[in-house]
Motif scaffolding. Structure first.
Motif, PDB file in Angstrom:
ATOM      1  N   ALA A  79       0.832  -1.201   0.000  1.00 58.39           N
ATOM      2  CA  ALA A  79       0.000   0.000   0.000  1.00 58.39           C
ATOM      3  C   ALA A  79       0.867   1.251   0.000  1.00 58.39           C
ATOM      4  CB  ALA A  79      -0.940  -0.004   1.211  1.00 58.39           C
ATOM      5  N   MET A  80       1.910   1.258   0.808  1.00 58.34           N
ATOM      6  CA  MET A  80       2.804   2.419   0.855  1.00 58.34           C
ATOM      7  C   MET A  80       3.526   2.612  -0.480  1.00 58.34           C
ATOM      8  SD  MET A  80       2.671   4.263   3.525  1.00 58.34           S
ATOM      9  CE  MET A  80       4.173   5.201   3.322  1.00 58.34           C
ATOM     10  N   ALA A  81       3.953   1.529  -1.091  1.00 59.84           N
ATOM     11  CA  ALA A  81       4.637   1.625  -2.382  1.00 59.84           C
ATOM     12  C   ALA A  81       3.704   2.208  -3.444  1.00 59.84           C
ATOM     13  CB  ALA A  81       5.148   0.256  -2.813  1.00 59.84           C
ATOM     14  N   GLU A  82       2.456   1.752  -3.457  1.00 60.75           N
ATOM     15  CA  GLU A  82       1.495   2.277  -4.423  1.00 60.75           C
ATOM     16  C   GLU A  82       1.216   3.748  -4.145  1.00 60.75           C
ATOM     17  OE1 GLU A  82      -3.005   1.494  -6.148  1.00 60.75           O
ATOM     18  OE2 GLU A  82      -2.073  -0.061  -4.896  1.00 60.75           O
ATOM     19  N   LEU A  83       1.091   4.097  -2.892  1.00 60.72           N
ATOM     20  CA  LEU A  83       0.855   5.489  -2.502  1.00 60.72           C
ATOM     21  C   LEU A  83       2.021   6.378  -2.933  1.00 60.72           C
ATOM     22  CD1 LEU A  83      -1.140   7.335  -1.106  1.00 60.72           C
ATOM     23  CD2 LEU A  83      -0.111   6.696   1.069  1.00 60.72           C
ATOM     24  N   GLN A  84       3.234   5.912  -2.724  1.00 61.13           N
ATOM     25  CA  GLN A  84       4.415   6.682  -3.144  1.00 61.13           C
ATOM     26  C   GLN A  84       4.449   6.849  -4.659  1.00 61.13           C
ATOM     27  OE1 GLN A  84       7.401   4.293  -1.218  1.00 61.13           O
ATOM     28  NE2 GLN A  84       7.451   5.615   0.593  1.00 61.13           N
ATOM     29  N   SER A  85       4.026   5.825  -5.370  1.00 62.31           N
ATOM     30  CA  SER A  85       3.968   5.908  -6.826  1.00 62.31           C
ATOM     31  C   SER A  85       2.969   6.968  -7.284  1.00 62.31           C
ATOM     32  CB  SER A  85       3.596   4.539  -7.402  1.00 62.31           C
ATOM     33  OG  SER A  85       3.426   4.608  -8.789  1.00 62.31           O
ATOM     34  N   ILE A  86       1.814   6.994  -6.637  1.00 61.92           N
ATOM     35  CA  ILE A  86       0.797   7.996  -6.969  1.00 61.92           C
ATOM     36  C   ILE A  86       1.338   9.400  -6.703  1.00 61.92           C
ATOM     37  CG2 ILE A  86      -1.452   8.931  -6.286  1.00 61.92           C
ATOM     38  CD1 ILE A  86      -2.299   5.973  -5.755  1.00 61.92           C
ATOM     39  N   VAL A  87       1.994   9.587  -5.577  1.00 63.82           N
ATOM     40  CA  VAL A  87       2.560  10.897  -5.236  1.00 63.82           C
ATOM     41  C   VAL A  87       3.591  11.317  -6.282  1.00 63.82           C
ATOM     42  CG1 VAL A  87       3.988  12.141  -3.554  1.00 63.82           C
ATOM     43  CG2 VAL A  87       2.095  10.703  -2.772  1.00 63.82           C
ATOM     44  N   ARG A  88       4.461  10.388  -6.679  1.00 64.44           N
ATOM     45  CA  ARG A  88       5.480  10.686  -7.691  1.00 64.44           C
ATOM     46  C   ARG A  88       4.827  11.131  -9.001  1.00 64.44           C
ATOM     47  NH1 ARG A  88       8.467   6.755  -5.706  1.00 64.44           N
ATOM     48  NH2 ARG A  88       7.450   5.143  -6.935  1.00 64.44           N
ATOM     49  N   GLU A  89       3.785  10.405  -9.426  1.00 62.48           N
ATOM     50  CA  GLU A  89       3.093  10.758 -10.670  1.00 62.48           C
ATOM     51  C   GLU A  89       2.484  12.152 -10.579  1.00 62.48           C
ATOM     52  OE1 GLU A  89       0.326   7.525 -11.077  1.00 62.48           O
ATOM     53  OE2 GLU A  89       1.752   6.321 -12.213  1.00 62.48           O
ATOM     54  N   LEU A 125      -6.246   2.513   4.671  1.00 63.55           N
ATOM     55  CA  LEU A 125      -5.762   1.151   4.917  1.00 63.55           C
ATOM     56  C   LEU A 125      -4.498   1.178   5.782  1.00 63.55           C
ATOM     57  CD1 LEU A 125      -5.697  -1.771   2.520  1.00 63.55           C
ATOM     58  CD2 LEU A 125      -3.547  -1.131   3.571  1.00 63.55           C
ATOM     59  N   CYS A 126      -3.553   2.053   5.441  1.00 60.68           N
ATOM     60  CA  CYS A 126      -2.303   2.139   6.196  1.00 60.68           C
ATOM     61  C   CYS A 126      -2.554   2.600   7.631  1.00 60.68           C
ATOM     62  CB  CYS A 126      -1.325   3.086   5.507  1.00 60.68           C
ATOM     63  SG  CYS A 126      -0.645   2.421   3.964  1.00 60.68           S
ATOM     64  N   LYS A 127      -3.399   3.600   7.802  1.00 58.10           N
ATOM     65  CA  LYS A 127      -3.702   4.085   9.153  1.00 58.10           C
ATOM     66  C   LYS A 127      -4.361   2.990   9.984  1.00 58.10           C
ATOM     67  CE  LYS A 127      -5.257   8.300   9.761  1.00 58.10           C
ATOM     68  NZ  LYS A 127      -6.067   9.535   9.613  1.00 58.10           N
ATOM     69  N   ASP A 128      -5.289   2.260   9.370  1.00 59.40           N
ATOM     70  CA  ASP A 128      -5.961   1.173  10.086  1.00 59.40           C
ATOM     71  C   ASP A 128      -4.971   0.096  10.515  1.00 59.40           C
ATOM     72  OD1 ASP A 128      -8.357   2.499   9.755  1.00 59.40           O
ATOM     73  OD2 ASP A 128      -9.091   1.187   8.159  1.00 59.40           O
ATOM     74  N   LYS A 129      -4.057  -0.259   9.602  1.00 60.18           N
ATOM     75  CA  LYS A 129      -3.062  -1.285   9.930  1.00 60.18           C
ATOM     76  C   LYS A 129      -2.136  -0.811  11.044  1.00 60.18           C
ATOM     77  CE  LYS A 129      -2.937  -4.024   5.736  1.00 60.18           C
ATOM     78  NZ  LYS A 129      -3.151  -5.345   6.250  1.00 60.18           N
ATOM     79  N   LEU A 130      -1.725   0.452  11.000  1.00 59.45           N
ATOM     80  CA  LEU A 130      -0.854   0.990  12.043  1.00 59.45           C
ATOM     81  C   LEU A 130      -1.566   1.028  13.390  1.00 59.45           C
ATOM     82  CD1 LEU A 130       0.925   3.861  10.128  1.00 59.45           C
ATOM     83  CD2 LEU A 130       1.962   1.742  10.948  1.00 59.45           C
ATOM     84  N   THR A 131      -2.813   1.426  13.382  1.00 61.08           N
ATOM     85  CA  THR A 131      -3.600   1.476  14.618  1.00 61.08           C
ATOM     86  C   THR A 131      -3.759   0.077  15.205  1.00 61.08           C
ATOM     87  OG1 THR A 131      -4.776   3.424  13.851  1.00 61.08           O
ATOM     88  CG2 THR A 131      -5.820   2.156  15.612  1.00 61.08           C
ATOM     89  N   LYS A 132      -4.074  -0.882  14.358  1.00 62.04           N
ATOM     90  CA  LYS A 132      -4.251  -2.264  14.811  1.00 62.04           C
ATOM     91  C   LYS A 132      -2.940  -2.822  15.358  1.00 62.04           C
ATOM     92  CE  LYS A 132      -5.602  -6.851  13.273  1.00 62.04           C
ATOM     93  NZ  LYS A 132      -5.942  -7.716  12.157  1.00 62.04           N
ATOM     94  N   THR A 133      -1.852  -2.578  14.664  1.00 58.60           N
ATOM     95  CA  THR A 133      -0.548  -3.067  15.108  1.00 58.60           C
ATOM     96  C   THR A 133      -0.159  -2.430  16.433  1.00 58.60           C
ATOM     97  OG1 THR A 133       0.135  -3.448  12.830  1.00 58.60           O
ATOM     98  CG2 THR A 133       1.890  -3.278  14.476  1.00 58.60           C
ATOM     99  N   ASP A 134      -0.405  -1.132  16.565  1.00 58.63           N
ATOM    100  CA  ASP A 134      -0.101  -0.430  17.814  1.00 58.63           C
ATOM    101  C   ASP A 134      -0.878  -1.043  18.976  1.00 58.63           C
ATOM    102  OD1 ASP A 134       1.130   1.771  19.311  1.00 58.63           O
ATOM    103  OD2 ASP A 134      -0.916   2.566  19.424  1.00 58.63           O
ATOM    104  N   ALA A 135      -2.147  -1.330  18.767  1.00 62.79           N
ATOM    105  CA  ALA A 135      -2.973  -1.931  19.817  1.00 62.79           C
ATOM    106  C   ALA A 135      -2.459  -3.315  20.188  1.00 62.79           C
ATOM    107  CB  ALA A 135      -4.428  -2.012  19.360  1.00 62.79           C
ATOM    108  N   GLU A 136      -2.067  -4.093  19.184  1.00 62.02           N
ATOM    109  CA  GLU A 136      -1.539  -5.430  19.454  1.00 62.02           C
ATOM    110  C   GLU A 136      -0.239  -5.368  20.249  1.00 62.02           C
ATOM    111  OE1 GLU A 136      -1.278  -7.419  15.678  1.00 62.02           O
ATOM    112  OE2 GLU A 136      -3.452  -7.577  15.491  1.00 62.02           O
TER     113      GLU A 136
END
Length: 58
Positions: free
Chosen positions: A6-16, A40-51
């Motif tokens: 997800a981060m790689a795709e997001l970085q690609s969009i920003v570059r474009e 998606l990234c924020k949700d994953k980070l939040t979930k990981t932080d809670a775990e």
């Protein structure tokens, strides 16, 4: 989708966008996609932080 993908795709969009590689229609679609990826990234980070917090308190 994995966080790294997800981060790689997001970085690609920003570059474009930064390189003016998108026309107005593409930009609209890519902005929508970027918004989905950010959520998606924020949700994953939040979930990981809670775990991690749960593991550390056990």
């Amino acid at each position: 989708m994995k966080y790294e993908a997800a981060m790689a795709e997001l970085q690609s969009i920003v570059r474009e966008m930064e390189n003016d590689e998108l026309d107005i229609d593409q930009m609209t679609e890519q902005l929508k996609r970027a918004q989905q990826l950010i959520k998606l990234c924020k949700d994953k980070l939040t979930k990981t932080d809670a775990e991690i917090k749960k593991i550390l308190t056990e």
